[in-house]
Design a protein around this motif. Sequence first.
Motif, PDB file in Angstrom:
ATOM      1  N   ASN A 221     -10.673  -6.352   0.359  1.00 44.80           N
ATOM      2  CA  ASN A 221     -12.104  -6.143  -0.642  1.00 44.80           C
ATOM      3  C   ASN A 221     -11.442  -5.119  -1.604  1.00 44.80           C
ATOM      4  OD1 ASN A 221     -14.172  -7.448   0.919  1.00 44.80           O
ATOM      5  ND2 ASN A 221     -13.758  -6.096   2.375  1.00 44.80           N
ATOM      6  N   VAL A 222     -11.765  -5.476  -2.878  1.00 47.11           N
ATOM      7  CA  VAL A 222     -11.416  -4.575  -4.033  1.00 47.11           C
ATOM      8  C   VAL A 222     -12.570  -4.348  -4.688  1.00 47.11           C
ATOM      9  CG1 VAL A 222     -10.054  -4.400  -6.075  1.00 47.11           C
ATOM     10  CG2 VAL A 222      -9.311  -6.196  -4.089  1.00 47.11           C
ATOM     11  N   CYS A 236      -9.145  -2.407 -10.886  1.00 48.14           N
ATOM     12  CA  CYS A 236      -9.960  -2.100  -9.742  1.00 48.14           C
ATOM     13  C   CYS A 236      -9.643  -0.662  -9.399  1.00 48.14           C
ATOM     14  CB  CYS A 236     -10.006  -2.927  -8.820  1.00 48.14           C
ATOM     15  SG  CYS A 236     -10.734  -4.759  -9.251  1.00 48.14           S
ATOM     16  N   ASN A 237     -10.435   0.101  -8.863  1.00 52.68           N
ATOM     17  CA  ASN A 237      -9.827   1.653  -8.413  1.00 52.68           C
ATOM     18  C   ASN A 237     -10.005   1.493  -6.791  1.00 52.68           C
ATOM     19  OD1 ASN A 237      -9.492   2.594 -11.273  1.00 52.68           O
ATOM     20  ND2 ASN A 237     -11.897   2.839 -11.235  1.00 52.68           N
ATOM     21  N   HIS A 238     -10.251   0.815  -6.152  1.00 49.58           N
ATOM     22  CA  HIS A 238     -10.524   1.058  -4.680  1.00 49.58           C
ATOM     23  C   HIS A 238     -10.071  -0.313  -3.940  1.00 49.58           C
ATOM     24  CE1 HIS A 238     -11.885   1.556  -0.512  1.00 49.58           C
ATOM     25  NE2 HIS A 238     -11.514   2.969  -0.816  1.00 49.58           N
ATOM     26  N   LEU A 239      -8.857  -0.503  -3.205  1.00 52.52           N
ATOM     27  CA  LEU A 239      -8.454  -1.428  -2.564  1.00 52.52           C
ATOM     28  C   LEU A 239      -8.482  -1.219  -1.043  1.00 52.52           C
ATOM     29  CD1 LEU A 239      -6.793  -4.278  -2.236  1.00 52.52           C
ATOM     30  CD2 LEU A 239      -4.473  -3.043  -2.284  1.00 52.52           C
ATOM     31  N   ASP A 240      -9.056  -2.168  -0.136  1.00 54.90           N
ATOM     32  CA  ASP A 240      -8.992  -1.934   1.224  1.00 54.90           C
ATOM     33  C   ASP A 240      -8.661  -3.595   1.859  1.00 54.90           C
ATOM     34  OD1 ASP A 240      -9.466  -1.360   3.870  1.00 54.90           O
ATOM     35  OD2 ASP A 240     -11.635  -1.068   3.774  1.00 54.90           O
ATOM     36  N   CYS A 241      -7.412  -3.426   2.747  1.00 57.74           N
ATOM     37  CA  CYS A 241      -7.057  -4.893   3.185  1.00 57.74           C
ATOM     38  C   CYS A 241      -6.813  -4.540   4.601  1.00 57.74           C
ATOM     39  CB  CYS A 241      -5.809  -5.082   2.604  1.00 57.74           C
ATOM     40  SG  CYS A 241      -5.787  -5.867   0.960  1.00 57.74           S
ATOM     41  N   ASN A 263      -2.387   0.830   5.638  1.00 57.55           N
ATOM     42  CA  ASN A 263      -2.274   2.088   5.059  1.00 57.55           C
ATOM     43  C   ASN A 263      -2.413   2.131   3.587  1.00 57.55           C
ATOM     44  OD1 ASN A 263      -1.690   3.355   7.523  1.00 57.55           O
ATOM     45  ND2 ASN A 263       0.612   3.045   7.276  1.00 57.55           N
ATOM     46  N   ALA A 264      -2.519   0.937   2.985  1.00 53.31           N
ATOM     47  CA  ALA A 264      -2.573   0.926   1.624  1.00 53.31           C
ATOM     48  C   ALA A 264      -4.243   0.993   1.075  1.00 53.31           C
ATOM     49  CB  ALA A 264      -1.948  -0.120   0.810  1.00 53.31           C
ATOM     50  N   LYS A 265      -5.014   1.914   1.563  1.00 56.47           N
ATOM     51  CA  LYS A 265      -6.398   2.013   1.481  1.00 56.47           C
ATOM     52  C   LYS A 265      -6.772   2.805   0.261  1.00 56.47           C
ATOM     53  CE  LYS A 265      -7.597   0.681   6.041  1.00 56.47           C
ATOM     54  NZ  LYS A 265      -8.078  -0.557   6.022  1.00 56.47           N
ATOM     55  N   GLY A 266      -7.804   2.585  -0.412  1.00 54.10           N
ATOM     56  CA  GLY A 266      -8.402   3.332  -1.506  1.00 54.10           C
ATOM     57  C   GLY A 266      -7.523   3.597  -2.756  1.00 54.10           C
ATOM     58  N   ILE A 286      -0.473  -3.688  -7.241  1.00 53.90           N
ATOM     59  CA  ILE A 286      -0.919  -2.715  -6.153  1.00 53.90           C
ATOM     60  C   ILE A 286      -0.206  -1.610  -6.311  1.00 53.90           C
ATOM     61  CG2 ILE A 286      -1.251  -2.240  -3.697  1.00 53.90           C
ATOM     62  CD1 ILE A 286      -1.993  -5.247  -3.100  1.00 53.90           C
ATOM     63  N   GLU A 287      -0.833  -0.470  -6.311  1.00 53.97           N
ATOM     64  CA  GLU A 287      -0.267   0.895  -6.729  1.00 53.97           C
ATOM     65  C   GLU A 287       0.741   1.324  -5.545  1.00 53.97           C
ATOM     66  OE1 GLU A 287      -2.182   4.708  -8.664  1.00 53.97           O
ATOM     67  OE2 GLU A 287      -2.798   4.420  -6.805  1.00 53.97           O
ATOM     68  N   GLY A 288       1.878   1.462  -5.914  1.00 52.05           N
ATOM     69  CA  GLY A 288       2.989   1.907  -4.879  1.00 52.05           C
ATOM     70  C   GLY A 288       3.848   0.972  -4.337  1.00 52.05           C
ATOM     71  N   LEU A 289       3.625  -0.186  -4.330  1.00 51.82           N
ATOM     72  CA  LEU A 289       4.155  -1.244  -3.531  1.00 51.82           C
ATOM     73  C   LEU A 289       5.224  -1.924  -4.525  1.00 51.82           C
ATOM     74  CD1 LEU A 289       1.498  -2.957  -1.344  1.00 51.82           C
ATOM     75  CD2 LEU A 289       2.835  -0.989  -0.827  1.00 51.82           C
ATOM     76  N   PRO A 290       6.390  -1.651  -4.367  1.00 59.94           N
ATOM     77  CA  PRO A 290       7.447  -2.344  -5.308  1.00 59.94           C
ATOM     78  C   PRO A 290       7.967  -3.818  -4.764  1.00 59.94           C
ATOM     79  CG  PRO A 290       8.313  -0.924  -3.663  1.00 59.94           C
ATOM     80  CD  PRO A 290       7.291  -0.871  -3.147  1.00 59.94           C
ATOM     81  N   ILE A 291       6.709  -4.698  -5.081  1.00 66.62           N
ATOM     82  CA  ILE A 291       7.233  -5.920  -4.701  1.00 66.62           C
ATOM     83  C   ILE A 291       6.577  -6.853  -5.749  1.00 66.62           C
ATOM     84  CG2 ILE A 291       6.755  -7.873  -3.153  1.00 66.62           C
ATOM     85  CD1 ILE A 291       6.002  -5.917  -1.001  1.00 66.62           C
ATOM     86  N   THR A 292       7.306  -8.003  -6.266  1.00 71.23           N
ATOM     87  CA  THR A 292       6.887  -8.670  -7.225  1.00 71.23           C
ATOM     88  C   THR A 292       6.567 -10.258  -6.854  1.00 71.23           C
ATOM     89  OG1 THR A 292       7.817  -7.439  -8.973  1.00 71.23           O
ATOM     90  CG2 THR A 292       7.347  -9.637  -9.486  1.00 71.23           C
TER      91      THR A 292
END
Length: 327
Positions: A221-222, A236-241, A263-266, A286-292
């Motif tokens: 949910n974003v 979007c400013n808030h991610l919750d998976c 752990n990648a929440k908010g 997604i901020e902070g995830l170095p995956i393409t």
Amino acid sequence: EASVNFDSIVDAVGYLGCPDSCIHHGKCISVPNTETGVDDIGCMCECGWTGQDCSIPFGFCSNFPNATSQQVVYTSLPSTPSTWDSGSNAQGNASDVDILLEDATAKAATCDLLPEECVNNTVYNGAKCECECQVGWAGSSCELCTNNAACQIAGTGKECDTTLVYSNRTIEKHYSCVLRENDPIRKFLEGDIRTRCDVKTRSCHVRLASFSDDMPHISCNVSDCTFTDKSGHVNCNHLDCDCHEDLGCPEYFSEEIITIMRNAKGIKAGVLCDEVADDWVCEVSIEGLPITIEGLCIQGTCLDGSESANIAGALANVSPPGLVLAI
């Protein structure tokens, strides 16, 4: 006072030996038999039906073909099973067409799926024993319209929006994306990616890591999203998976990936969709995830013509944050 008399003659042909049940989805015809010189009696099936008496559902199509078209005919006698002669291949066995028909008929006869179970823009295909998308619909769940007629027939709108560009007419968009064949991420991320964005609530929901909503998958949910006017950009400013509440996580997902995801929440997330060579290519950051990851997406949402929804405040000419994760 007038008296009118009519005389008429009914000219009809009847066939003895044709099964009574043939009349429901077929019609009795004479089938020439070159071996005996005596015509056999057969049942010519409507498109969408098969079997000796045309009682087995078989795909989806229109009614009888015209007089000049080819059509499969099943005889009521054990001579020729179809209008294609057996023994036509080099080995003297049944022709490829007859083999395919036999396999399809056998599968249809043992299929547990019922035609009435195919709903929500799907139709029954007895040959494959599955529900498939009706003409005019696409996506893993047949939820995406592909033309205006599909929306009008379904009664869900007047026109089909197939672009990923947002405007003041946009209330929501439905995405269906697949990873490129040569993308290394496919090794640990199976299935397609489905996204629904609601401009009025400024939110998106993403399903990934499975082939359908009925399989274990990741649900994201974003929220607090800003949509870019006249483009496919969303920020979007808030991610919750997390794993689906009832179905759980995909079995092939490692605990390490699940832990990172939870752990990648908010954190911030962005979506960037652009049209490239007649295809829509979408990227999600997604901020902070170095995956393409990069994938091709289609979109299809029915519009009823009244979409304005006072959403001007949610549209802004902004771009998403620096792209790190692309889908």
